[in-house]
Scaffold this motif. Structure first.
Motif, short mmCIF file in Angstrom:
data_model
loop_
_atom_site.label_atom_id
_atom_site.label_comp_id
_atom_site.label_asym_id
_atom_site.label_seq_id
_atom_site.Cartn_x
_atom_site.Cartn_y
_atom_site.Cartn_z
N SER A 160 39.52 31.58 34.83
CA SER A 160 39.55 30.88 33.81
C SER A 160 40.76 29.84 33.46
O SER A 160 40.65 29.02 32.86
CB SER A 160 39.67 32.21 32.74
OG SER A 160 41.15 32.57 32.63
N THR A 161 41.70 29.94 34.40
CA THR A 161 42.91 29.10 34.16
C THR A 161 43.06 28.30 35.43
O THR A 161 43.75 27.27 35.47
CB THR A 161 44.13 29.62 33.84
OG1 THR A 161 44.66 30.56 34.89
CG2 THR A 161 44.04 30.63 32.36
N GLY A 162 42.69 28.85 36.64
CA GLY A 162 43.07 28.29 37.75
C GLY A 162 44.38 28.68 38.32
O GLY A 162 44.86 28.06 39.44
N LYS A 163 45.18 29.46 37.54
CA LYS A 163 46.46 29.58 37.96
C LYS A 163 46.51 30.69 39.10
O LYS A 163 45.79 31.56 39.10
CB LYS A 163 47.27 29.79 36.78
CG LYS A 163 47.68 28.50 36.03
CD LYS A 163 48.74 28.64 35.03
CE LYS A 163 49.14 27.38 34.22
NZ LYS A 163 49.97 27.26 33.51
N THR A 164 47.64 30.80 39.74
CA THR A 164 47.76 31.62 40.99
C THR A 164 48.91 32.42 40.86
O THR A 164 50.05 31.93 40.41
CB THR A 164 47.46 31.23 42.12
OG1 THR A 164 46.19 30.44 42.30
CG2 THR A 164 47.87 32.12 43.26
N ARG A 165 48.83 33.77 41.27
CA ARG A 165 50.32 34.59 41.34
C ARG A 165 50.35 35.24 42.63
O ARG A 165 49.24 35.81 43.34
CB ARG A 165 50.27 35.58 40.08
CG ARG A 165 50.10 35.14 38.74
CD ARG A 165 49.76 36.20 37.76
NE ARG A 165 51.19 36.72 37.31
CZ ARG A 165 51.16 37.40 36.30
NH1 ARG A 165 50.10 37.86 35.41
NH2 ARG A 165 52.48 37.93 36.20
N LEU A 166 51.49 35.27 43.21
CA LEU A 166 51.91 36.02 44.32
C LEU A 166 52.10 37.32 43.98
O LEU A 166 53.00 37.62 43.11
CB LEU A 166 53.21 35.21 45.17
CG LEU A 166 53.66 35.53 46.48
CD1 LEU A 166 52.70 35.55 47.40
CD2 LEU A 166 54.94 35.20 46.61
#
Length: 454
Positions: A160-166
């Motif tokens: 939904s946001t295109g953001k990524t988390r490690l």
């Protein structure tokens, strides 16, 4: 004269009887060698079963049984005390999951630096990051450095946001073993602080590492791992799943299952030996007037001696009170000579006289050792059967030598016969020529009246 036919007939008449004799001897020898090999294989299997049951450690072992292996399994060492315990698994030990703050999918490291990864308060592992490294390259660098630590890195993206988390996952279980990341200047985006929960703006904990929680006989206990040692002396509990409402019974007792398995292995090996010897010594009638088929060891004295010795030991009393004969364990001889087991009687004997069963089977005077002494002289290296095989192999070698001599003699005889018949053929031809010459000469002499043609 047809010299080839005459020589062939004379040579065949000379060769056939000896060759037939050697063929019969070779077939009998080969059959006996094969039969002795089959017998030795059955005896070796029998001796292996005897050795496995003649082990006092087998009767010292303890087993730990769980009433619900979907929740818990258990093992016990031989020093464990017999007993029954009620266990409930309320919570499994788990490792942690932590994550960085949410980053843009095309994020790259603005500077070169170092990420320091720690599991709880353990020693940190430094991971070098190059300037311009993408999130995928950071993940790969972390996994390469952490491959032996039980910690792995992965990337998760919010569609939904295109953001990524490690995300950092750890297989190191136990409270206080959460995975943190501290960074050098410029790489703060990868920082994970285990003092707080993870949010989109800050790195932190997604799932905290926790201890296993369980009770034994109502006593609440905890363990950093799901393999619990020491809670019950000399017993190891492996926690598989949690269900606080289900009680599991763990029973620690003598290893009756192990002993039963070895007793059945002994019975199977004995039965195989009986079936093998029956096959090797039987005579099968073929048709009304056909030649009977005989086993390779029909009438063999070694087979009779082996079976006689074994059967004498099987019916001899030994051991102590409660178990003195195989029949006390529900093991009896059947009509075909094999042994049969009454499982219920065997189980009762093991439950009531476990130590007596051990004394009956093991030790210098135990049944297994006595049986082994009966067969070892036959089957050991250099024993009676091995010596017999060696003698038969020598016979085979002698047959080969006799065949070679026969071939040489036949070759010599063939050459001699051809020489003699060829000489005789030449002489007959010469005599025929002489006869014709004489007839011609005499017919031309004066006074000889020739026969007139009709």
């Amino acid at each position: 004269m047809d010299i080839d036919a005459m020589v062939g007939a004379l040579v065949a008449a000379e060769k056939a009887p000896k060759e037939a004799q050697l063929n019969r001897l070779e077939t009998a020898t080969t059959t006996k060698i094969s039969a002795l090999g089959t017998l030795r294989t059955a005896l070796s299997s029998f001796q292996t079963a005897l050795k496995d049951l003649n082990d006092i450690k087998l009767f010292e072992n303890r087993s730990a049984r769980s009433s619900n292996t979907d929740l818990l399994t258990a093992t016990a060492s031989k020093t464990a005390q017999s007993g029954t315990y009620s266990v409930k698994v309320e919570q499994l030990a788990t490792g942690s999951k932590t994550a960085t703050k949410a980053l843009e999918g095309d994020f790259t490291a603005s500077v070169a630096g170092t990420l320091t990864v720690k599991v709880g308060s353990g020693e940190g592992i430094d991971v070098k990051i190059e300037k311009g490294a993408s999130l995928t390259q950071v993940k790969e660098a972390l996994n390469a450095a952490l491959k032996d630590s039980g910690v792995s890195a992965n990337l998760l993206t919010d569609p939904s946001t295109g953001k990524t988390r490690l995300v950092m996952s750890s297989s190191n279980t136990g409270e206080g073993k959460d995975v943190s990341i501290s960074t050098s200047t410029g790489l703060e985006a990868f920082e994970i602080d285990t003092e707080s929960d993870a949010t989109a703006e800050t790195g932190g904990v997604l799932e905290r590492a926790q201890n296993a929680k369980f009770t034994i006989d109502g006593l609440a206990l905890e363990s950093a791992t799901n393999k619990v040692e020491g809670a019950i002396p000399d017993v190891t509990l492996d926690l598989v799943a949690a269900d606080k409402d289900k009680s599991i019974t763990v029973t620690v007792a003598q290893d009756q299952e192990g002993v039963t398995a070895n007793i059945k292995k002994f019975v199977d090996a004995y039965n195989n030996l009986i079936k093998t010897t029956n096959s090797l010594t039987k005579v099968t009638k073929v048709g009304e007037d056909g030649t009977p088929l005989t086993g390779g060891l029909v009438g063999d004295s070694s087979v009779r001696s082996i079976l006689s010795g074994i059967q004498n030991e099987l019916i001899s009393a030994g051991g102590g009170d409660g178990v003195r004969l195989l029949s006390d364990l529900g093991i009896t001889t059947q009509k075909d000579g094999t042994l049969g087991i009454d499982d219920k009687k065997l189980k009762t004997a093991l439950e009531n006289n476990f130590d007596a069963v051990g004394s009956y089977f093991t030790g210098d005077t135990g049944l297994m050792n006595r049986l082994n002494n009966r067969v070892d002289g036959f089957n050991q290296t250099g024993g009676i059967l091995a010596q017999r095989v060696s003698g038969l192999e020598a016979t085979t070698a002698d047959i080969k030598a006799q065949r070679e001599k026969l071939e040489l003699r036949i070759e010599s005889m063939t050459a001699r016969l051809y020489s003699q018949f060829n000489a005789m053929d030449t002489m007959v031809a010469q005599l025929s020529n002489t006869s014709s010459w004489l007839e011609s000469t005499l017919s031309s002499l004066p006074g000889v009246v020739k026969k007139s043609a009709k």
